[in-house]
Write an enzyme that holds these catalytic residues in place. Sequence first.
Site, PDB file in Angstrom:
ATOM      1  N   LYS A 253      29.264  32.627  36.573  1.00  0.00           N
ATOM      2  CA  LYS A 253      29.023  34.064  36.390  1.00  0.00           C
ATOM      3  C   LYS A 253      28.560  34.355  34.957  1.00  0.00           C
ATOM      4  O   LYS A 253      27.616  35.116  34.741  1.00  0.00           O
ATOM      5  CB  LYS A 253      30.302  34.851  36.729  1.00  0.00           C
ATOM      6  CG  LYS A 253      30.631  34.820  38.213  1.00  0.00           C
ATOM      7  CD  LYS A 253      32.022  35.355  38.550  1.00  0.00           C
ATOM      8  CE  LYS A 253      32.301  35.134  40.046  1.00  0.00           C
ATOM      9  NZ  LYS A 253      33.616  35.625  40.482  1.00  0.00           N
TER      10      LYS A 253
ATOM     11  N   ASP B  19      33.502  43.850  41.380  1.00  0.00           N
ATOM     12  CA  ASP B  19      33.851  42.996  42.517  1.00  0.00           C
ATOM     13  C   ASP B  19      33.933  43.813  43.810  1.00  0.00           C
ATOM     14  O   ASP B  19      33.960  43.245  44.901  1.00  0.00           O
ATOM     15  CB  ASP B  19      35.230  42.350  42.289  1.00  0.00           C
ATOM     16  CG  ASP B  19      35.131  40.899  41.862  1.00  0.00           C
ATOM     17  OD1 ASP B  19      34.114  40.257  42.190  1.00  0.00           O
ATOM     18  OD2 ASP B  19      36.071  40.422  41.202  1.00  0.00           O
TER      19      ASP B  19
ATOM     20  N   GLN C 219      39.361  37.106  38.010  1.00  0.00           N
ATOM     21  CA  GLN C 219      39.110  36.060  39.000  1.00  0.00           C
ATOM     22  C   GLN C 219      40.368  35.774  39.815  1.00  0.00           C
ATOM     23  O   GLN C 219      41.458  35.620  39.265  1.00  0.00           O
ATOM     24  CB  GLN C 219      38.615  34.782  38.287  1.00  0.00           C
ATOM     25  CG  GLN C 219      38.153  33.676  39.223  1.00  0.00           C
ATOM     26  CD  GLN C 219      36.873  34.018  39.992  1.00  0.00           C
ATOM     27  OE1 GLN C 219      36.069  34.838  39.555  1.00  0.00           O
ATOM     28  NE2 GLN C 219      36.681  33.390  41.135  1.00  0.00           N
TER      29      GLN C 219
HETATM   30  N1  GUN Z   1      37.812  34.473  44.071  1.00  0.00           N
HETATM   31  C1  GUN Z   1      36.980  34.052  45.050  1.00  0.00           C
HETATM   32  N2  GUN Z   1      35.906  34.868  45.140  1.00  0.00           N
HETATM   33  C2  GUN Z   1      36.065  35.822  44.196  1.00  0.00           C
HETATM   34  C3  GUN Z   1      35.280  36.932  43.789  1.00  0.00           C
HETATM   35  O1  GUN Z   1      34.211  37.228  44.339  1.00  0.00           O
HETATM   36  N3  GUN Z   1      35.784  37.662  42.769  1.00  0.00           N
HETATM   37  C4  GUN Z   1      36.957  37.373  42.171  1.00  0.00           C
HETATM   38  N4  GUN Z   1      37.377  38.170  41.186  1.00  0.00           N
HETATM   39  N5  GUN Z   1      37.715  36.345  42.522  1.00  0.00           N
HETATM   40  C5  GUN Z   1      37.261  35.574  43.526  1.00  0.00           C
END
Ligand code: GUN
Length: 292
Positions: free
Chosen positions: A52, A119, A96
């Site tokens: 990211k 998100d 995350q």
């Molecule tokens: N864990 C797995 N996929 C995601 C996501 O898209 N965002 C976040 N914050 N955690 C995750």
Amino acid sequence: MQLLDGKVLSQTIKAELALEVAQLREKGMKVPHLVAVLIGENAASQVYVASKIKSCEEVGFKSTMIRRDADTTEEEVLDIVRKLNEDPDVDGFIVQLPLPKHINEEKVTLAIDHRKDVDGFHPINFGRMAQGLPAFLPATPYGIVEILRRYNIETSGKNCVVVGRSNIVGTPISILLSRKGYPGDCTVTLTHSRTKDLAAEVRRADIIVAAIGIPNFVQGDWVKEGAVVIDVGINRIEDPSKKSGFRLVGDVDFEAVAPKCSYITPVPGGVGLMTVTALLMNTLKACTGEIY
Ligand code: GUN
């Protein structure tokens, strides 16, 4: 069979985002700023967050990673969230998941200002999405609808079977694909671990979204000729022939399914890359105020 190429699509969208960043700069406006919060040492999470941050750099966004040890307290995480909510330089941020067991994920998600929730996990964004109001869409479902849109895949009146009912993929994609308009207007069946005769349900599908988190779960004889297959799974399976000791496979038995479908997303190189790209699209919207 045609591959739905998440790599090429991501590159195209990233080029568009980079252009928009250049235009913001020209106008003397601030560039989008994404913050990623990573707690603990989960190997997959480290890879995702690094990806990211790298993607932000590629398109000219500002990015910041906040890293804390696995023994960080819930109150400390909530404090980070409150500070990010209030920081005017931060357009959007993510925490995350999964978080270490002693931290309540729901509490942390609820603490995030929905206007910075890129998100799309906050119930305000989820509720707005469900009602068809402007909202930050969760990144994976957003990535999937972009794949369908940009490959001009017809969805109206199609039978779509979603396998897996998670809050972040299965449930929201089932809502988005049943909504009015394109890409939507599907007749959606949301299946899960308690579904009776899952194979029979999947066999009726024109569009299959596999998001159950079990390697090679969807079998060749479950798939109708000509179906569109979206594989959301990113599963690590042991592979001694690889230097890392593992390889990535999806939730779909690709070898058996690919010859039968009209379109399929590969793993890796499909939905996963689009998830990161969708997060960037949301971050741009957070910066320009397109949603809130
Ligand atoms: N864990 C797995 N996929 C995601 C996501 O898209 N965002 C976040 N914050 N955690 C995750």
